[in-house]
Design a protein around this motif. Structure first.
Motif, PDB file in Angstrom:
ATOM      1  N   ASP A   1     -19.338  39.025  92.858  1.00  0.00           N
ATOM      2  CA  ASP A   1     -20.538  38.046  92.894  1.00  0.00           C
ATOM      3  C   ASP A   1     -20.016  37.013  92.501  1.00  0.00           C
TER       4      ASP A   1
ATOM      5  N   SER B   1     -26.889  35.148  96.692  1.00  0.00           N
ATOM      6  CA  SER B   1     -25.816  35.855  97.556  1.00  0.00           C
ATOM      7  C   SER B   1     -26.947  37.276  98.124  1.00  0.00           C
TER       8      SER B   1
ATOM      9  N   ASP C   1     -20.795  36.259  88.824  1.00  0.00           N
ATOM     10  CA  ASP C   1     -21.711  35.618  88.623  1.00  0.00           C
ATOM     11  C   ASP C   1     -22.674  35.388  87.861  1.00  0.00           C
TER      12      ASP C   1
ATOM     13  N   HIS D   1     -23.290  31.278  86.073  1.00  0.00           N
ATOM     14  CA  HIS D   1     -24.749  31.110  86.270  1.00  0.00           C
ATOM     15  C   HIS D   1     -24.987  30.797  84.400  1.00  0.00           C
TER      16      HIS D   1
ATOM     17  N   HIS E   1     -19.589  34.009  97.797  1.00  0.00           N
ATOM     18  CA  HIS E   1     -19.944  32.946  97.090  1.00  0.00           C
ATOM     19  C   HIS E   1     -19.114  32.624  95.506  1.00  0.00           C
TER      20      HIS E   1
ATOM     21  N   THR F   1     -19.390  31.058  91.537  1.00  0.00           N
ATOM     22  CA  THR F   1     -20.709  30.375  90.999  1.00  0.00           C
ATOM     23  C   THR F   1     -20.460  29.794  89.819  1.00  0.00           C
TER      24      THR F   1
ATOM     25  N   TYR G   1     -30.817  35.192  84.833  1.00  0.00           N
ATOM     26  CA  TYR G   1     -29.331  34.573  85.289  1.00  0.00           C
ATOM     27  C   TYR G   1     -30.107  33.112  85.773  1.00  0.00           C
TER      28      TYR G   1
ATOM     29  N   HIS H   1     -24.410  28.259  92.574  1.00  0.00           N
ATOM     30  CA  HIS H   1     -23.315  28.342  93.319  1.00  0.00           C
ATOM     31  C   HIS H   1     -23.227  27.277  93.678  1.00  0.00           C
TER      32      HIS H   1
HETATM   33 ZN   LIG Z   1     -25.745  33.610  91.531  1.00  0.00          ZN
END
Ligand SMILES: [Zn+2]
Length: 474
Positions: A35, A86, A267, A271, A311, A313, A408, A438
């Motif tokens: 992620d 996500s 991820d 962030h 994706h 981040t 987050y 993202h």
């Molecule tokens: Zn995220």
């Protein structure tokens, strides 16, 4: 006669073509989703590995999946945004259908769409869904649940047992009794549906080959159901690799299996713009992939391993404008703690009777992050020190309260003390972040095994499940 020989030769040629073995069918499929893991996150982990292992190769030390024979790129936009979340990306991956940000495996008209895991399960394969974050979070959820909102954690958790998947592993539930703590416990519902719930190391070890309907959680989880950070090396915790290895044990059978494994906190560290924590999460993800690779080596003609991301981040950049002429990711090895755990330490100090001075706080920073540790390259400027002091005054002498366990997604560009420390360290490494959210850049996909040839080139995330079906011959 000559003509007869000619036709005979042609016939033999075509017979030869017809009997050429086709690409073997994938019977055991691993789908690894990092992620938020873009190319830069992978490259950062590789540069870090090379730096700490004192290798001189400026290209870094390749992660196991970077060496996979087939590499491609995947576009990630959602139906309503060039930057996906996500759940929309996960829905595209799992169902082959684009949807809007925030939606879990429904199409843009809110119609339920079958997921690849549901399809494969119906055909008699075993299915496992694993994550290092709560199992009702967006990425695992899109494989077994359907809901108009990814934030409806409770409603999603109540759908866990719907498809009778064989193994859920890793994280727990975000709100097992609902946000207001007044609903029927989702763990109880899973139990009533026949699931064995395991949350100790001992019981985990005892889970035997072929055990069905297992929901195994890490014995060490944050209250909202996710793993502790890899960088913090929480005592007593199991790793994503442990859950992957167990998945292989439980799911291996004559028909085959599909296993989705999410590295969910890559991820979260993105962030938080926390490079060292991000890298340690990617390395833990690589270890989980190593388990699948071991299995692949035993079943090379029947196993397919796909590693991709939903994706990117953070907009991580390899290079910044802070006067660093070259990268030095070795400085990140000074970071011994995640931002979250450091903030938790500070909470204790802020509420303690004896006031912590700025000088004392900077000694902690030096021990945990290496800044001002006496090495010339780790020295910060007076201006940077003033910037840290400003945050210290706000948080230790002012009214600003930092919640270390905040969502987050609640990070902002207004940095608190810890975020400023990490920012300065990442700058020294030569890294930069453009956002605490993202980005819309395509992500890599790396594949090895039966059906690998379907995964080369550039394609959309909605093609992934179609390609998996092609590889499996279903
Ligand atoms: Zn995220």
């Amino acid at each position: 006669m000559k003509r007869v020989v000619f036709y005979l030769a042609i016939a033999i040629f075509f017979m030869g073509c017809a009997s050429t073995p086709k690409e073997p069918k994938a019977k055991y499929v691993f789908l690894f989703i990092g992620d938020g893991m873009g190319l830069a996150q992978i490259q950062a982990a590789e540069l870090y590995k090379a730096a700490v292992n004192e290798q001189t190769d400026k290209g870094g030390e390749k992660l196991n999946f970077s060496k996979f024979p087939v590499q491609g790129l995947v576009t990630t936009h959602s139906a309503n945004n060039s930057i996906t979340c996500s759940s929309a990306a996960g829905t595209a991956i799992s169902t082959g259908v684009k949807t809007k940000n925030g939606i879990v495996s429904l199409d843009v008209d809110s119609v339920k769409v079958e997921t690849i895991a549901e399809n494969i399960k119906k055909q008699g394969y075993k299915v496992g869904i694993l994550s290092s974050v709560a199992i009702d979070h967006a990425t695992p959820a899109v494989f077994y649940a359907h809901h108009k909102s990814r934030s409806a954690y409770y409603e999603i958790s109540t759908q866990l047992a719907d498809n009778k998947f064989d193994y859920f592993g890793g994280g727990g539930f975000h709100y097992p009794t609902g946000k207001k703590n007044n609903k029927k416990n989702a763990f109880e519902m899973a139990k009533e549906a026949g699931y064995t719930i395991v949350n100790s190391k001992e019981a985990f070890g005892l889970l035997a080959n072929g055990a069905e309907k297992v929901f195994a959680m890490n014995p060490e989880l944050y209250p909202q159901g996710e793993f502790y950070w890899s960088i913090d090396k929480k005592e007593g915790a199991l790793s994503l690799a442990d859950f992957t290895r167990k998945g292989i044990e439980l799911l291996t059978n004559e028909k085959g299996f599909f296993m989705m494994v999410e590295g969910g906190k890559i991820d979260w560290a993105g962030h938080g713009n926390d490079a060292a924590s991000n890298i340690h999460e990617t390395l833990a993800f690589e270890e989980a992939i190593a388990e699948a690779l071991d299995f692949y080596k035993q079943h090379p003609d029947e196993t397919l391993i796909i590693v991709t991301a939903d994706h990117e981040t953070g907009g991580l950049g390899i290079g910044n404008n802070a006067g660093t002429k070259h990268l030095d990711l070795s400085v990140l090895a000074y970071q011994k703690i995640s931002s979250q755990e450091f903030e938790r330490k500070l909470i204790g100090l802020k509420t303690a009777e004896k006031k912590t001075t700025f000088k004392e706080l900077m000694e902690m920073v030096s021990a945990d992050f290496g800044l001002n540790n006496g090495e010339v390259k780790m020295q910060i400027t007076q201006e940077q020190e003033r910037w840290l002091k400003q945050a210290y005054e706000k948080e230790f002498n002012g009214k600003e309260v930092v919640d270390p366990d905040r969502d987050y997604m609640a990070y902002s560009s207004e940095k608190n003390f810890t975020e400023r420390v990490v920012y300065l360290l990442d700058q020294k490494a030569g890294l930069g972040w453009t956002t605490t959210n993202h980005t819309g850049i395509p992500v890599p996909i790396k594949t090895i095994g039966a059906g690998q040839s379907f995964f080369g080139g550039m394609f959309d995330n909605t093609d992934i499940s179609k390609k998996i079906k092609l590889a499996m011959g279903i």
